[in-house]
Motif scaffolding. Structure first.
Motif, PDB file in Angstrom:
ATOM      1  N   LEU A 334      48.519  -0.584  17.796  1.00  0.00           N
ATOM      2  CA  LEU A 334      49.045  -0.443  16.432  1.00  0.00           C
ATOM      3  C   LEU A 334      48.308   0.654  15.670  1.00  0.00           C
ATOM      4  N   ALA A 335      46.984   0.706  15.829  1.00  0.00           N
ATOM      5  CA  ALA A 335      46.198   1.722  15.135  1.00  0.00           C
ATOM      6  C   ALA A 335      46.586   3.127  15.601  1.00  0.00           C
ATOM      7  N   GLU A 336      46.806   3.271  16.928  1.00  0.00           N
ATOM      8  CA  GLU A 336      47.179   4.580  17.460  1.00  0.00           C
ATOM      9  C   GLU A 336      48.581   4.983  17.010  1.00  0.00           C
ATOM     10  N   LEU A 337      49.502   4.015  17.074  1.00  0.00           N
ATOM     11  CA  LEU A 337      50.881   4.294  16.660  1.00  0.00           C
ATOM     12  C   LEU A 337      50.955   4.617  15.170  1.00  0.00           C
ATOM     13  N   SER A 338      50.127   3.925  14.398  1.00  0.00           N
ATOM     14  CA  SER A 338      50.116   4.150  12.951  1.00  0.00           C
ATOM     15  C   SER A 338      49.685   5.574  12.626  1.00  0.00           C
ATOM     16  N   LEU A 339      48.696   6.084  13.385  1.00  0.00           N
ATOM     17  CA  LEU A 339      48.221   7.450  13.177  1.00  0.00           C
ATOM     18  C   LEU A 339      49.338   8.463  13.458  1.00  0.00           C
ATOM     19  N   VAL A 340      50.040   8.266  14.562  1.00  0.00           N
ATOM     20  CA  VAL A 340      51.132   9.171  14.935  1.00  0.00           C
ATOM     21  C   VAL A 340      52.295   9.042  13.948  1.00  0.00           C
ATOM     22  N   GLN A 341      52.597   7.786  13.598  1.00  0.00           N
ATOM     23  CA  GLN A 341      53.742   7.566  12.701  1.00  0.00           C
ATOM     24  C   GLN A 341      53.517   8.181  11.329  1.00  0.00           C
ATOM     25  N   ASN A 342      52.287   8.113  10.852  1.00  0.00           N
ATOM     26  CA  ASN A 342      51.979   8.718   9.547  1.00  0.00           C
ATOM     27  C   ASN A 342      52.161  10.237   9.588  1.00  0.00           C
ATOM     28  N   LEU A 343      51.753  10.836  10.710  1.00  0.00           N
ATOM     29  CA  LEU A 343      51.900  12.275  10.874  1.00  0.00           C
ATOM     30  C   LEU A 343      53.386  12.669  10.921  1.00  0.00           C
ATOM     31  N   VAL A 344      54.155  11.944  11.734  1.00  0.00           N
ATOM     32  CA  VAL A 344      55.594  12.235  11.857  1.00  0.00           C
ATOM     33  C   VAL A 344      56.310  11.980  10.543  1.00  0.00           C
ATOM     34  N   HIS A 345      55.934  10.906   9.867  1.00  0.00           N
ATOM     35  CA  HIS A 345      56.598  10.546   8.614  1.00  0.00           C
ATOM     36  C   HIS A 345      56.404  11.633   7.551  1.00  0.00           C
ATOM     37  N   GLY A 346      55.237  12.268   7.585  1.00  0.00           N
ATOM     38  CA  GLY A 346      54.994  13.348   6.626  1.00  0.00           C
ATOM     39  C   GLY A 346      55.968  14.503   6.799  1.00  0.00           C
ATOM     40  N   TYR A 347      56.321  14.800   8.053  1.00  0.00           N
ATOM     41  CA  TYR A 347      57.286  15.866   8.320  1.00  0.00           C
ATOM     42  C   TYR A 347      58.714  15.414   7.995  1.00  0.00           C
ATOM     43  N   LEU A 351      62.675  16.554   5.868  1.00  0.00           N
ATOM     44  CA  LEU A 351      63.938  16.687   6.580  1.00  0.00           C
ATOM     45  C   LEU A 351      64.982  15.675   6.126  1.00  0.00           C
ATOM     46  N   ALA A 352      64.512  14.570   5.546  1.00  0.00           N
ATOM     47  CA  ALA A 352      65.425  13.492   5.162  1.00  0.00           C
ATOM     48  C   ALA A 352      66.074  13.783   3.817  1.00  0.00           C
ATOM     49  N   ARG A 353      66.775  14.900   3.745  1.00  0.00           N
ATOM     50  CA  ARG A 353      67.439  15.291   2.500  1.00  0.00           C
ATOM     51  C   ARG A 353      68.866  15.716   2.779  1.00  0.00           C
ATOM     52  N   TYR A 354      69.686  15.558   1.754  1.00  0.00           N
ATOM     53  CA  TYR A 354      71.051  16.061   1.821  1.00  0.00           C
ATOM     54  C   TYR A 354      71.056  17.490   1.275  1.00  0.00           C
ATOM     55  N   GLN A 355      71.971  18.313   1.782  1.00  0.00           N
ATOM     56  CA  GLN A 355      72.001  19.715   1.369  1.00  0.00           C
ATOM     57  C   GLN A 355      73.424  20.151   1.047  1.00  0.00           C
ATOM     58  N   CYS A 356      73.587  20.752  -0.122  1.00  0.00           N
ATOM     59  CA  CYS A 356      74.891  21.262  -0.546  1.00  0.00           C
ATOM     60  C   CYS A 356      75.339  22.368   0.405  1.00  0.00           C
ATOM     61  N   SER A 357      76.559  22.294   0.891  1.00  0.00           N
ATOM     62  CA  SER A 357      77.072  23.295   1.823  1.00  0.00           C
ATOM     63  C   SER A 357      77.462  24.589   1.124  1.00  0.00           C
ATOM     64  N   TYR A 379      78.463  17.976  -0.473  1.00  0.00           N
ATOM     65  CA  TYR A 379      77.354  17.395   0.280  1.00  0.00           C
ATOM     66  C   TYR A 379      77.883  16.666   1.515  1.00  0.00           C
ATOM     67  N   PRO A 380      77.547  17.131   2.727  1.00  0.00           N
ATOM     68  CA  PRO A 380      77.870  16.343   3.923  1.00  0.00           C
ATOM     69  C   PRO A 380      77.079  15.029   3.880  1.00  0.00           C
ATOM     70  N   PRO A 381      77.660  13.934   4.390  1.00  0.00           N
ATOM     71  CA  PRO A 381      76.978  12.635   4.328  1.00  0.00           C
ATOM     72  C   PRO A 381      75.917  12.460   5.409  1.00  0.00           C
ATOM     73  N   ARG A 382      75.303  13.554   5.835  1.00  0.00           N
ATOM     74  CA  ARG A 382      74.232  13.483   6.824  1.00  0.00           C
ATOM     75  C   ARG A 382      73.028  14.269   6.329  1.00  0.00           C
ATOM     76  N   ARG A 383      71.850  13.875   6.810  1.00  0.00           N
ATOM     77  CA  ARG A 383      70.619  14.570   6.438  1.00  0.00           C
ATOM     78  C   ARG A 383      70.549  15.946   7.108  1.00  0.00           C
ATOM     79  N   THR A 384      69.718  16.814   6.556  1.00  0.00           N
ATOM     80  CA  THR A 384      69.679  18.203   7.017  1.00  0.00           C
ATOM     81  C   THR A 384      69.324  18.319   8.493  1.00  0.00           C
TER      82      THR A 384
END
Length: 391
Positions: A334-347, A351-357, A379-384
């Motif tokens: 859990l400690a190892e996964l938490s470290l990786v997940q925090n890093l990925v979540h920051g990126y 990316l988890a945004r909608y963008q006007c076409s 706005y497409p109903p999907r993330r960028t």
């Protein structure tokens, strides 16, 4: 052979006539250019070199020398407006309108530019009054477009509907999608103020204007739910799939909550799983993941996310996969996964945004009306990131 020789002999004659015509055009152009003030060309040169401040100074000098030149007044007013000096732009155009001998077309043009000045300055009431005066002129279509923009800014949706209909009748293109959105805005307002009975006729008008309006269909379901009719709400929300499968992600949580309300959560989960197979979506996966975790357990939820990550490999999917893996991991893992997940979540937050076409404006939430360019349904109903993977 004689016929071909005749044409060959005629070629030099045609060439000579063309040369004479070109000489006449060039002489006329040179003659007309000599009548223009020297500062005019200096101003144009400054504009071409992206030096608007110096261009303004040049045009001011010309206007002082030739106060009757309307075209230079228009150019100078536009430059002032672009620089944000709306008061000076307003004075320029008001000065033009004060001329009693100004031709009708140029008067209408000056009125339009004055309205643009007021609009830029945020003086919407004055802009509306100015554009209304254009409705019986050659600038009627431009005036109606500007009035439509004003009514949308002021959220005067009934007047916006009237203006959109008037534009259509004037041959300025279809406005049916916008009209449907205006009715949806009125219906949304009625729902916010707890008046579902007032909302339904408005949504019927929206669907009459645009049968493909996903927003109107979703709001119809909201009206049914507000009136206590969960089955009616579910029937409306299921129609979204027929209109646009990707937009199902916007209504997935409503569907799941609706099936829980009628006591058939498993049926709702099965339906959402089928939607996920048709159109991969991180937002839809989020709803399905929580429902599977609640109804089928941790292992089923983890397998769901793993399968989806294999099908559509994205960082957003990886973030969700790591979250699923952490649900029953040992303390060390859990400690190892938490470290990786925090890093990925920051990126993934970027990316988890909608963008006007149309204008590219990015937002964390989905909008029917872009805050950047004020266009509808861009706005497409999907993330960028999902859009990039699909492309």
């Amino acid at each position: 052979m004689e016929f071909e020789l005749w044409w060959l002999l005629g070629i030099p004659a045609f060439f000579g006539l063309g040369w004479i015509a070109a000489r006449v055009d060039i002489r006329q152009l040179v003659s007309e250019s000599r009548t223009l003030p020297r500062g005019y060309f200096k101003g144009l040169n400054y504009l071409l070199n992206d030096q608007p401040d110096k261009a303004v100074d040049s045009f001011i000098d010309i206007v002082k020398q030739d106060p009757e030149s309307t075209e230079l007044h228009f150019a100078l007013g536009n430059l002032f407006r672009r620089r944000g000096e709306t008061e000076r732009a307003i004075r320029i155009h008001q000065n033009l309108l004060s001329r009693p001998d100004l031709p009708a077309d140029e008067r209408a043009h000056a009125e339009y530019e004055l309205g643009q000045d007021y609009l830029k300055a945020g003086l919407l009431d004055r802009a509306e009054e100015t554009y209304t005066r254009l409705l019986d002129t050659s600038y009627a279509v431009q005036g109606r477009r500007a009035l439509l923009e004003i009514y949308q800014r002021e959220k005067e949706w009934h007047r916006a509907i009237e203006a959109a209909h008037a534009l259509q009748e004037a041959g300025a293109g279809s406005r049916q999608k916008e009209i449907a959105q205006f009715y949806c805005e009125l219906a949304q307002d009625a729902l916010v103020h707890m008046h579902p009975d007032d909302a339904m006729p408005l949504l019927e008008s929206a669907l009459h204007a645009d049968r493909t309006s996903v927003r109107a269909t979703i709001l119809c379901g909201d009206v049914h739910m507000a009136k206590g009719d969960a089955e009616g709400a579910l029937a409306m929300w299921r129609r979204v799939e027929q209109q646009s499968v990707p937009h199902v992600a916007l209504v997935a949580q409503r569907i799941m909550d609706g099936y829980r309300k009628v006591g058939r959560p498993e049926e709702g989960l099965s339906l959402l799983k089928s939607y996920l197979q048709q159109a991969s979506s991180i937002d839809l996966l989020e709803v399905v993941f929580k429902a599977v975790l609640d109804l089928e357990g941790v292992e089923a939820a983890r397998n769901l996310v793993a399968d989806e990550l294999r099908r559509t490999p994205t960082l957003l999917g990886l973030d969700k996969f790591l979250e699923a893996r952490m649900l029953d991991a040992s303390p060390t893992v859990l400690a190892e996964l938490s470290l990786v997940q925090n890093l990925v979540h920051g990126y993934t937050q970027k990316l988890a945004r909608y963008q006007c076409s149309h204008c590219g404006f990015k937002a964390r939430q989905f909008y029917w009306h872009c805050p950047g360019c004020s266009r509808w349904e861009t706005y497409p109903p999907r993330r960028t990131e999902e859009l990039n993977v699909m492309n």
